[in-house]
Design an enzyme around this catalytic site. Structure first.
Site, PDB file in Angstrom:
ATOM      1  N   LYS A   1     -22.926  15.888  27.631  1.00 28.41           N
ATOM      2  CA  LYS A   1     -22.668  15.997  26.118  1.00 28.41           C
ATOM      3  C   LYS A   1     -23.559  15.674  25.191  1.00 28.41           C
ATOM      4  O   LYS A   1     -24.395  14.929  25.639  1.00 28.41           O
ATOM      5  CB  LYS A   1     -21.391  14.646  26.344  1.00 28.41           C
ATOM      6  CG  LYS A   1     -20.636  14.668  24.861  1.00 28.41           C
ATOM      7  CD  LYS A   1     -19.355  13.832  25.255  1.00 28.41           C
ATOM      8  CE  LYS A   1     -18.747  13.366  24.026  1.00 28.41           C
ATOM      9  NZ  LYS A   1     -17.963  14.356  23.571  1.00 28.41           N
TER      10      LYS A   1
ATOM     11  N   ARG B   1       0.870  -4.996  -5.537  1.00 29.21           N
ATOM     12  CA  ARG B   1       1.054  -6.368  -4.702  1.00 29.21           C
ATOM     13  C   ARG B   1       1.133  -7.453  -5.709  1.00 29.21           C
ATOM     14  O   ARG B   1       0.602  -7.646  -6.952  1.00 29.21           O
ATOM     15  CB  ARG B   1      -0.164  -6.437  -3.834  1.00 29.21           C
ATOM     16  CG  ARG B   1      -0.390  -5.476  -2.987  1.00 29.21           C
ATOM     17  CD  ARG B   1      -1.187  -5.859  -1.936  1.00 29.21           C
ATOM     18  NE  ARG B   1      -0.996  -4.834  -0.604  1.00 29.21           N
ATOM     19  CZ  ARG B   1      -1.847  -3.951  -0.250  1.00 29.21           C
ATOM     20  NH1 ARG B   1      -2.861  -3.635  -1.009  1.00 29.21           N
ATOM     21  NH2 ARG B   1      -1.628  -3.163   0.756  1.00 29.21           N
TER      22      ARG B   1
ATOM     23  N   ASP C   1      -0.105   2.363   8.458  1.00 26.71           N
ATOM     24  CA  ASP C   1      -0.481   1.434   9.518  1.00 26.71           C
ATOM     25  C   ASP C   1       0.136   1.523  10.890  1.00 26.71           C
ATOM     26  O   ASP C   1      -0.131   1.127  12.001  1.00 26.71           O
ATOM     27  CB  ASP C   1      -0.605   0.053   9.171  1.00 26.71           C
ATOM     28  CG  ASP C   1      -1.593  -0.061   7.943  1.00 26.71           C
ATOM     29  OD1 ASP C   1      -2.425   0.597   7.875  1.00 26.71           O
ATOM     30  OD2 ASP C   1      -1.373  -1.266   7.088  1.00 26.71           O
TER      31      ASP C   1
ATOM     32  N   ARG D   1      -5.341  -1.933   8.791  1.00 26.93           N
ATOM     33  CA  ARG D   1      -5.236  -3.365   8.489  1.00 26.93           C
ATOM     34  C   ARG D   1      -5.288  -4.079   9.913  1.00 26.93           C
ATOM     35  O   ARG D   1      -6.554  -3.818  10.435  1.00 26.93           O
ATOM     36  CB  ARG D   1      -3.859  -3.945   7.953  1.00 26.93           C
ATOM     37  CG  ARG D   1      -3.866  -5.099   7.266  1.00 26.93           C
ATOM     38  CD  ARG D   1      -2.860  -5.602   6.572  1.00 26.93           C
ATOM     39  NE  ARG D   1      -2.444  -4.917   5.334  1.00 26.93           N
ATOM     40  CZ  ARG D   1      -1.831  -5.177   4.215  1.00 26.93           C
ATOM     41  NH1 ARG D   1      -0.772  -6.401   4.453  1.00 26.93           N
ATOM     42  NH2 ARG D   1      -1.645  -4.430   3.308  1.00 26.93           N
TER      43      ARG D   1
ATOM     44  N   ASP E   1       2.540  -0.371  11.691  1.00 22.82           N
ATOM     45  CA  ASP E   1       2.560  -1.720  12.170  1.00 22.82           C
ATOM     46  C   ASP E   1       3.753  -2.467  12.022  1.00 22.82           C
ATOM     47  O   ASP E   1       3.822  -3.797  11.907  1.00 22.82           O
ATOM     48  CB  ASP E   1       1.418  -2.422  11.484  1.00 22.82           C
ATOM     49  CG  ASP E   1       1.556  -2.683  10.014  1.00 22.82           C
ATOM     50  OD1 ASP E   1       2.364  -1.857   9.430  1.00 22.82           O
ATOM     51  OD2 ASP E   1       0.671  -3.438   9.342  1.00 22.82           O
TER      52      ASP E   1
ATOM     53  N   HIS F   1      -9.768   5.237   1.559  1.00 22.25           N
ATOM     54  CA  HIS F   1      -8.226   5.407   1.098  1.00 22.25           C
ATOM     55  C   HIS F   1      -8.181   6.897   0.847  1.00 22.25           C
ATOM     56  O   HIS F   1      -6.925   7.425   0.836  1.00 22.25           O
ATOM     57  CB  HIS F   1      -8.448   4.934  -0.446  1.00 22.25           C
ATOM     58  CG  HIS F   1      -8.198   3.392  -0.526  1.00 22.25           C
ATOM     59  ND1 HIS F   1      -9.356   2.559  -0.461  1.00 22.25           N
ATOM     60  CD2 HIS F   1      -7.148   2.494  -0.475  1.00 22.25           C
ATOM     61  CE1 HIS F   1      -8.746   1.131  -0.408  1.00 22.25           C
ATOM     62  NE2 HIS F   1      -7.610   1.342  -0.581  1.00 22.25           N
TER      63      HIS F   1
ATOM     64  N   ALA G   1     -12.600  11.355  20.494  1.00 25.56           N
ATOM     65  CA  ALA G   1     -13.650  10.360  20.312  1.00 25.56           C
ATOM     66  C   ALA G   1     -13.944   9.637  21.872  1.00 25.56           C
ATOM     67  O   ALA G   1     -13.142   9.611  22.734  1.00 25.56           O
ATOM     68  CB  ALA G   1     -13.145   9.144  19.568  1.00 25.56           C
TER      69      ALA G   1
ATOM     70  N   THR H   1       4.289   2.879   5.654  1.00 21.64           N
ATOM     71  CA  THR H   1       2.944   2.270   5.575  1.00 21.64           C
ATOM     72  C   THR H   1       2.095   3.113   6.683  1.00 21.64           C
ATOM     73  O   THR H   1       2.972   3.367   7.521  1.00 21.64           O
ATOM     74  CB  THR H   1       2.853   0.841   6.100  1.00 21.64           C
ATOM     75  OG1 THR H   1       1.294   0.644   6.487  1.00 21.64           O
ATOM     76  CG2 THR H   1       3.764   0.335   7.067  1.00 21.64           C
TER      77      THR H   1
ATOM     78  N   ASP I   1       5.902  -4.858   5.954  1.00 22.01           N
ATOM     79  CA  ASP I   1       6.511  -6.011   6.278  1.00 22.01           C
ATOM     80  C   ASP I   1       6.426  -7.361   5.317  1.00 22.01           C
ATOM     81  O   ASP I   1       7.317  -8.020   4.900  1.00 22.01           O
ATOM     82  CB  ASP I   1       5.761  -6.836   7.645  1.00 22.01           C
ATOM     83  CG  ASP I   1       4.519  -6.849   7.779  1.00 22.01           C
ATOM     84  OD1 ASP I   1       3.842  -6.674   6.484  1.00 22.01           O
ATOM     85  OD2 ASP I   1       3.833  -7.379   8.802  1.00 22.01           O
ATOM     86  N   GLY I   2       5.502  -7.365   4.285  1.00 23.23           N
ATOM     87  CA  GLY I   2       5.375  -8.269   3.022  1.00 23.23           C
ATOM     88  C   GLY I   2       6.641  -7.620   2.220  1.00 23.23           C
ATOM     89  O   GLY I   2       7.243  -8.730   1.828  1.00 23.23           O
TER      90      GLY I   2
ATOM     91  N   GLY J   1       0.738  -1.185   0.030  1.00 24.72           N
ATOM     92  CA  GLY J   1      -0.032   0.147  -0.020  1.00 24.72           C
ATOM     93  C   GLY J   1       0.884   1.208  -0.116  1.00 24.72           C
ATOM     94  O   GLY J   1       1.833   1.146   0.711  1.00 24.72           O
TER      95      GLY J   1
HETATM   96  P1  ADP Z   1       3.213  -4.508   2.458  1.00 17.02           P
HETATM   97  O1  ADP Z   1       4.484  -4.321   2.152  1.00 17.02           O
HETATM   98  O2  ADP Z   1       2.490  -3.283   2.775  1.00 17.02           O
HETATM   99  O3  ADP Z   1       2.963  -5.428   3.983  1.00 17.02           O
HETATM  100  P2  ADP Z   1       2.297  -6.909   1.085  1.00 17.02           P
HETATM  101  O4  ADP Z   1       1.845  -7.567   2.546  1.00 17.02           O
HETATM  102  O5  ADP Z   1       0.826  -6.662   0.020  1.00 17.02           O
HETATM  103  O6  ADP Z   1       2.358  -5.324   1.680  1.00 17.02           O
HETATM  104  O7  ADP Z   1       3.382  -7.148   0.061  1.00 17.02           O
HETATM  105  C1  ADP Z   1       3.909  -6.460  -0.634  1.00 17.02           C
HETATM  106  C2  ADP Z   1       4.615  -7.363  -1.713  1.00 17.02           C
HETATM  107  O8  ADP Z   1       5.791  -8.108  -1.124  1.00 17.02           O
HETATM  108  C3  ADP Z   1       3.639  -8.578  -2.262  1.00 17.02           C
HETATM  109  O9  ADP Z   1       2.742  -8.269  -3.088  1.00 17.02           O
HETATM  110  C4  ADP Z   1       4.735  -9.299  -2.703  1.00 17.02           C
HETATM  111  O10 ADP Z   1       5.177  -9.066  -3.921  1.00 17.02           O
HETATM  112  C5  ADP Z   1       5.890  -9.237  -1.931  1.00 17.02           C
HETATM  113  N1  ADP Z   1       5.760 -10.441  -0.638  1.00 17.02           N
HETATM  114  C6  ADP Z   1       4.812 -10.466   0.310  1.00 17.02           C
HETATM  115  N2  ADP Z   1       5.165 -11.594   1.185  1.00 17.02           N
HETATM  116  C7  ADP Z   1       6.278 -12.064   0.745  1.00 17.02           C
HETATM  117  C8  ADP Z   1       6.928 -13.379   1.010  1.00 17.02           C
HETATM  118  N3  ADP Z   1       6.691 -14.036   2.053  1.00 17.02           N
HETATM  119  N4  ADP Z   1       8.142 -13.652   0.354  1.00 17.02           N
HETATM  120  C9  ADP Z   1       8.380 -12.714  -0.813  1.00 17.02           C
HETATM  121  N5  ADP Z   1       7.867 -11.646  -1.293  1.00 17.02           N
HETATM  122  C10 ADP Z   1       6.916 -11.500  -0.230  1.00 17.02           C
HETATM  123  O1  F6P Z   2      -1.311  -0.910   4.598  1.00 20.24           O
HETATM  124  C1  F6P Z   2      -2.200   0.081   4.120  1.00 20.24           C
HETATM  125  C2  F6P Z   2      -3.719  -0.136   3.989  1.00 20.24           C
HETATM  126  O2  F6P Z   2      -4.027   0.944   3.632  1.00 20.24           O
HETATM  127  C3  F6P Z   2      -4.528  -0.864   5.132  1.00 20.24           C
HETATM  128  O3  F6P Z   2      -4.428   0.252   6.125  1.00 20.24           O
HETATM  129  C4  F6P Z   2      -5.587  -1.404   4.461  1.00 20.24           C
HETATM  130  O4  F6P Z   2      -5.952  -2.375   5.186  1.00 20.24           O
HETATM  131  C5  F6P Z   2      -4.929  -1.947   3.120  1.00 20.24           C
HETATM  132  O5  F6P Z   2      -3.862  -1.246   2.940  1.00 20.24           O
HETATM  133  C6  F6P Z   2      -5.789  -1.469   1.848  1.00 20.24           C
HETATM  134  O6  F6P Z   2      -5.327  -2.023   0.827  1.00 20.24           O
HETATM  135  P1  F6P Z   2      -5.929  -2.041  -0.541  1.00 20.24           P
HETATM  136  O7  F6P Z   2      -5.310  -0.493  -1.126  1.00 20.24           O
HETATM  137  O8  F6P Z   2      -5.415  -3.036  -1.378  1.00 20.24           O
HETATM  138  O9  F6P Z   2      -7.613  -1.857  -0.617  1.00 20.24           O
END
Ligand code: ADP
Ligand code: F6P
Length: 328
Positions: A222, A80, A135, A179, A137, A258, A194, A133, A111-112, A19
């Site tokens: 309130k 992705r 998030d 997320r 996170d 978004h 809030a 990101t 982290d992906g 993202g």
């Molecule tokens: P983010 O980086 O925001 O966590 P994603 O989880 O969608 O987003 O991961 C981004 C991209 O990183 C994925 O589309 C994929 O190409 C790559 N990726 C995710 N997990 C793995 C993995 N276990 N091994 C190799 N590449 C990965």
């Molecule tokens: O990781 C960023 C983020 O905006 C999350 O907060 C949300 O869950 C996700 O991406 C939304 O993904 P997409 O843009 O694929 O709908």
């Protein structure tokens, strides 16, 4: 694991993945300019690992990143790419890197994205991850690029919702992104006043933590309410219906979506992105790969990707308690 190469880095690739987040452009700019100042060639890779697998690369110079520090989104585009998760996809990407002369890679994402960077590092290509990101996170880092801008955008939107909610003595349930994490909800919820904030990390009871709090505050004068719910908890419309039935207060739901991902990055995001981009290049210049750049206790540092991915981030319970105490 720290991968060290003996040969001087000559060409760095840079990509954004997952993202998008405001401030990614500032990171791309910092990587590009820091590397070029060191005499290193820079190749931009479009659409994350997708572009790496298909060879969608272009040479960058100092002016390729002019006027992008203040732009939202990512000029390198993002994607992705499930195919890259397979060994075959990673081998394809590695071949492209080899033939383009890329001997170091900076990947900006979540982290992906770091898992992908770790896989390529294990195949012998030194990679550095930069957390980008909204998030917030990434456990290893106190801060991720984009979080401040997204939190400010959410607060600005909630302030607008508050105007109309107040005019009609209503409650609005606002759902924000994140997320599986509640950091954005907690920060936006505290900053926007809030009455209740529901996040996946903290168990809650709607009757006790929302309905009873609202009825108590109603007695104290309130007249309108904002309830913040993290995407990881979800069900904002159902929650709004339930709250309306239980309190008798007209309740609406808004899912911000978004809108939180776009817009010009805040000064904080531009600064952290610049620091992280420069640090990533320094690591590669020292022959170090398989690391993730982090922001920890106001310092820019780095961890091995494996170590970083194994960490756990908890939500700020003090902030949560503060929000509960003063939102009455
Ligand atoms: P983010 O980086 O925001 O966590 P994603 O989880 O969608 O987003 O991961 C981004 C991209 O990183 C994925 O589309 C994929 O190409 C790559 N990726 C995710 N997990 C793995 C993995 N276990 N091994 C190799 N590449 C990965
Ligand atoms: O990781 C960023 C983020 O905006 C999350 O907060 C949300 O869950 C996700 O991406 C939304 O993904 P997409 O843009 O694929 O709908």
């Amino acid at each position: 694991m720290m991968i060290a190469v003996s040969k001087k880095i000559q060409t760095i690739g840079v990509l954004t993945s997952g993202g998008d987040a405001p401030g990614m452009n500032a990171a791309v700019r910092a990587v590009t300019r820091s590397a070029i100042q060191q005499g290193i060639r820079v190749l931009g890779i479009r659409r994350g690992y997708m572009g790496l697998m298909t060879g969608d690369l272009f040479e960058m110079n100092l002016r390729s990143v002019s006027d992008i520090i203040g732009r939202g989104g990512t000029v390198l585009f993002s994607a992705r790419c499930p195919e890259f998760q397979q060994p075959e996809g990673q081998r394809k990407a590695l071949e492209i890197c080899r033939s383009a002369g890329i001997d170091g890679l900076v990947t900006i994402g979540g982290d992906g994205t770091f898992r992908g960077a770790s896989a390529l590092s294990a195949l012998g290509l030194p990679c550095i991850g930069i957390p980008g990101t909204i998030d917030n996170d990434i456990a290893a880092s106190d801060y991720t690029i984009g979080f401040d801008t997204a939190a400010n955008t959410a607060v600005e939107m909630i302030d607008r919702i508050r105007d109309t909610s107040a005019s009609h003595d209503r409650c609005t349930v606002v759902e924000v992104m994140g997320r599986h994490a509640g950091h954005l909800a907690l920060h936006a919820g505290l900053a926007a006043g809030a009455i209740s904030i529901l996040v996946p990390e903290i168990p809650f009871d709607v009757d006790r933590d929302v309905v009873a709090r609202m009825l108590d505050s109603l007695k104290k004068g309130k007249q309108h309410f904002i309830v913040l719910v993290a995407e990881g908890v979800g069900h904002a419309p159902d929650l709004a219906r339930y709250i309306g039935e239980k309190t008798g207060i007209v309740t609406r739901a808004t899912v911000l979506g978004h809108v939180q991902r776009g817009g010009a990055p805040s000064a904080r995001d531009r600064i952290v992105a610049s620091q992280m981009g420069s640090h990533a290049v320094k690591l590669l210049c020292q022959g170090i790969g398989d690391r993730v750049v982090v922001y920890k206790k106001d310092q820019i540092m780095d961890y091995s990707i494996e170590e970083a991915l194994a960490m756990h981030k908890s939500i700020d319970l003090e902030l949560y308690a503060l929000a509960q105490e003063i939102s009455v």
